[in-house]
Design an enzyme around this catalytic site. Structure first.
Site, short mmCIF file in Angstrom:
data_model
loop_
_atom_site.label_atom_id
_atom_site.label_comp_id
_atom_site.label_asym_id
_atom_site.label_seq_id
_atom_site.Cartn_x
_atom_site.Cartn_y
_atom_site.Cartn_z
N ARG A 135 -4.56 14.47 0.44
CA ARG A 135 -4.52 13.15 1.07
C ARG A 135 -5.84 12.48 0.76
O ARG A 135 -6.89 13.13 0.72
CB ARG A 135 -4.35 13.26 2.59
N GLU A 145 -3.20 3.33 1.12
CA GLU A 145 -2.19 3.19 0.07
C GLU A 145 -1.23 2.06 0.46
O GLU A 145 -0.85 2.00 1.62
CB GLU A 145 -1.44 4.51 -0.10
N HIS A 158 0.31 8.22 -6.00
CA HIS A 158 0.93 9.15 -5.06
C HIS A 158 2.34 9.58 -5.51
O HIS A 158 3.34 9.28 -4.86
CB HIS A 158 0.98 8.56 -3.63
P1 NAP Z 1 0.49 24.34 3.58
O1 NAP Z 1 1.36 25.41 3.01
O2 NAP Z 1 0.43 24.16 5.04
O3 NAP Z 1 -0.98 24.58 2.99
C1 NAP Z 1 -2.13 23.96 3.46
C2 NAP Z 1 -3.25 24.97 3.48
O4 NAP Z 1 -4.47 24.36 3.88
C3 NAP Z 1 -3.00 26.12 4.45
O5 NAP Z 1 -3.24 27.31 3.78
C4 NAP Z 1 -3.96 25.81 5.57
O6 NAP Z 1 -4.32 26.78 6.49
C5 NAP Z 1 -5.11 25.21 4.84
N1 NAP Z 1 -5.96 24.44 5.74
C6 NAP Z 1 -5.61 23.67 6.79
N2 NAP Z 1 -6.68 23.16 7.41
C7 NAP Z 1 -7.75 23.62 6.75
C8 NAP Z 1 -9.14 23.47 6.91
N3 NAP Z 1 -9.64 22.73 7.90
N4 NAP Z 1 -9.95 24.09 6.05
C9 NAP Z 1 -9.47 24.85 5.05
N5 NAP Z 1 -8.16 25.04 4.86
C10 NAP Z 1 -7.31 24.44 5.69
O7 NAP Z 1 0.90 22.93 3.00
P2 NAP Z 1 1.41 22.58 1.52
O8 NAP Z 1 2.88 22.56 1.49
O9 NAP Z 1 0.69 23.41 0.53
O10 NAP Z 1 0.90 21.05 1.42
C11 NAP Z 1 -0.46 20.74 1.56
C12 NAP Z 1 -0.69 19.25 1.64
O11 NAP Z 1 -0.52 18.65 0.38
C13 NAP Z 1 0.27 18.48 2.55
O12 NAP Z 1 -0.13 18.54 3.90
C14 NAP Z 1 0.22 17.08 2.00
O13 NAP Z 1 -0.75 16.32 2.69
C15 NAP Z 1 -0.20 17.27 0.56
N6 NAP Z 1 0.89 16.93 -0.40
C16 NAP Z 1 0.71 15.90 -1.27
C17 NAP Z 1 1.69 15.60 -2.19
C18 NAP Z 1 1.53 14.47 -3.15
O14 NAP Z 1 2.50 13.81 -3.47
N7 NAP Z 1 0.34 14.23 -3.66
C19 NAP Z 1 2.89 16.34 -2.21
C20 NAP Z 1 3.04 17.36 -1.31
C21 NAP Z 1 2.02 17.66 -0.40
P3 NAP Z 1 -4.40 28.39 6.42
O15 NAP Z 1 -5.52 28.71 5.50
O16 NAP Z 1 -4.67 28.80 7.84
O17 NAP Z 1 -3.09 28.85 5.94
C1 GLV Z 2 3.63 13.97 -0.05
O1 GLV Z 2 2.53 13.53 -0.13
C2 GLV Z 2 4.05 14.89 0.96
O2 GLV Z 2 3.27 15.18 1.87
O3 GLV Z 2 5.20 15.33 0.86
#
Ligand code: NAP
Ligand code: GLV
Ligand code: GLV
Length: 335
Positions: A240, A269, A287
């Site tokens: 983000r 955005e 994005h």
């Molecule tokens: P996820 O499986 O929940 O992974 C996020 C990771 O970050 C987890 O391992 C989490 O905690 C860790 N984390 C959370 N807070 C933290 C902190 N303060 N310091 C260090 N690590 C921390 O989520 P995901 O499915 O991988 O998605 C991650 C993010 O990507 C989403 O929330 C979204 O904002 C973004 N995203 C963007 C796009 C795009 O289009 N650009 C698409 C999809 C997602 P733990 O280490 O405790 O497990």
């Molecule tokens: C995209 O940014 C998502 O969080 O799915």
């Protein structure tokens, strides 16, 4: 049938599934739904499908007396006041897993495009500049950074972070990660090393951000952190925009304190920033991390499955606020 309002035209497969169980209304326009229209539309809605660009807060809930579930068409849900939803017994769901590979692929797209200056090179070719120069090949043109065998540092080692690491193995990379909690199994499987944030930043050639936006991750990468990075390193942000202090990033890029950045997300955005967009060493996407046919259809299906499961009185498969179950049982009241 209960009513669902969908704030943007999601892929048809999701809408079709929902039509079998709900009275469906979709905001049909390509522009963002105006706030006042959203507040009007939720008045009568039992369920809501939202995009990451809509703020779903107290004001929306106040206008939605019948609302029982919000299904976000995204995995990130920083746009939703989840605590408030839980308090009111409103279920919140997201779309994990189905977009993990697409988003990890895109992190790599940005990484490679930035390292090898693909967009600059494409502009050079298609603008006719190459032809005008009249030189077929030059040993010093478009020099970029090696990727194979280098060190990648992944911040946020969840679904997407680990999928990015999986791909890094094919590039023979040393894999470092920083996350809230250590992941011993993933460490073994992916041959990844846990590092405190500062060490990760100073040792990595590529830093990829894959954390959710929370109070703790807001401006996690600022001036101090950018100073720790190598002058030859590249930052990739598919998380983000607000995870990075943009002003500090622009300064670091301008002063050559880091080599480049590949960005998919911005502090606001849609985004425009003349200073940032004027730089050559950045690759900028609007994005589109999850923008593949497959991922977007998967997200639409998952949104529909969450709502249909809830309608059947069961806990939706990708419920975000587990505690809501203590406040209200899943399902809509008879109308
Ligand atoms: P996820 O499986 O929940 O992974 C996020 C990771 O970050 C987890 O391992 C989490 O905690 C860790 N984390 C959370 N807070 C933290 C902190 N303060 N310091 C260090 N690590 C921390 O989520 P995901 O499915 O991988 O998605 C991650 C993010 O990507 C989403 O929330 C979204 O904002 C973004 N995203 C963007 C796009 C795009 O289009 N650009 C698409 C999809 C997602 P733990 O280490 O405790 O497990
Ligand atoms: C995209 O940014 C998502 O969080 O799915
Ligand atoms: C480049 O095209 C080479 O053959 O080295």
């Amino acid at each position: 049938m209960p009513k669902v309002f969908i704030t943007r035209a999601i892929p048809e497969n999701g809408i079709e599934l929902l039509r079998e169980h709900f009275e469906v209304e979709v905001w049909p326009e390509e522009r963002e739904i105006p706030r006042d229209v959203l507040l009007e539309k939720v008045r009568d809605a039992d369920a809501l499908v939202t995009m990451l660009s809509e703020r779903i807060d107290k004001e929306v809930f106040d206008n939605a007396p019948k609302l029982r579930i919000v299904a976000n068409y995204a995995v990130g849900y920083d746009n939703i006041d989840v605590e408030e939803a839980t308090r009111r017994g409103i279920y919140v769901t997201n779309t994990p897993d189905v977009l993990t590979d697409a988003t990890a692929d895109f992190a790599w797209t940005l990484l490679l495009a930035t390292a090898r200056r693909l967009i600059e090179a494409d502009n050079f070719t298609r603008s006719g500049e190459w032809k005008r120069k009249g030189i077929a090949w030059h040993p010093r043109w478009f020099l970029g950074y090696d990727v194979y065998g280098k060190t990648i540092g992944i911040i946020g080692f969840g679904r997407i972070g680990q999928a990015v690491a999986k791909r890094a193995r094919g590039f023979g990379m040393r894999i470092l990660y920083y996350s809230r909690t250590r992941k011993p199994e993933a460490e073994k499987e992916l041959n990844a090393e846990f590092k405190p944030l500062d060490e990760l930043l100073s040792e990595s050639d590529f830093v990829v951000l894959a954390v959710p936006l929370t109070k703790e991750t807001y401006h996690m990468i600022g001036e101090r952190e950018l100073k720790l990075m190598k002058e030859t390193s590249i930052l990739v942000n598919i998380a983000r925009g607000k995870v990075v202090d943009t002003e500090a990033l622009v300064k670091a890029l301008k002063e050559g304190r880091i080599a480049g950045a590949g960005l998919d997300v911005y502090e606001e955005e849609p985004y425009y920033n003349e200073e940032l967009f004027g730089l050559k060493n950045v690759v900028l996407a609007p994005h589109i991390g999850s923008a593949t046919f497959g991922a977007r259809e998967g997200m639409a299906e998952l949104v529909a499955r969450n709502l249909i499961t809830f309608k059947n009185g069961q806990i939706p498969p990708t419920l975000v606020n587990r505690d809501v179950v203590k406040v209200r049982k899943p399902g809509f009241e008879e109308r």
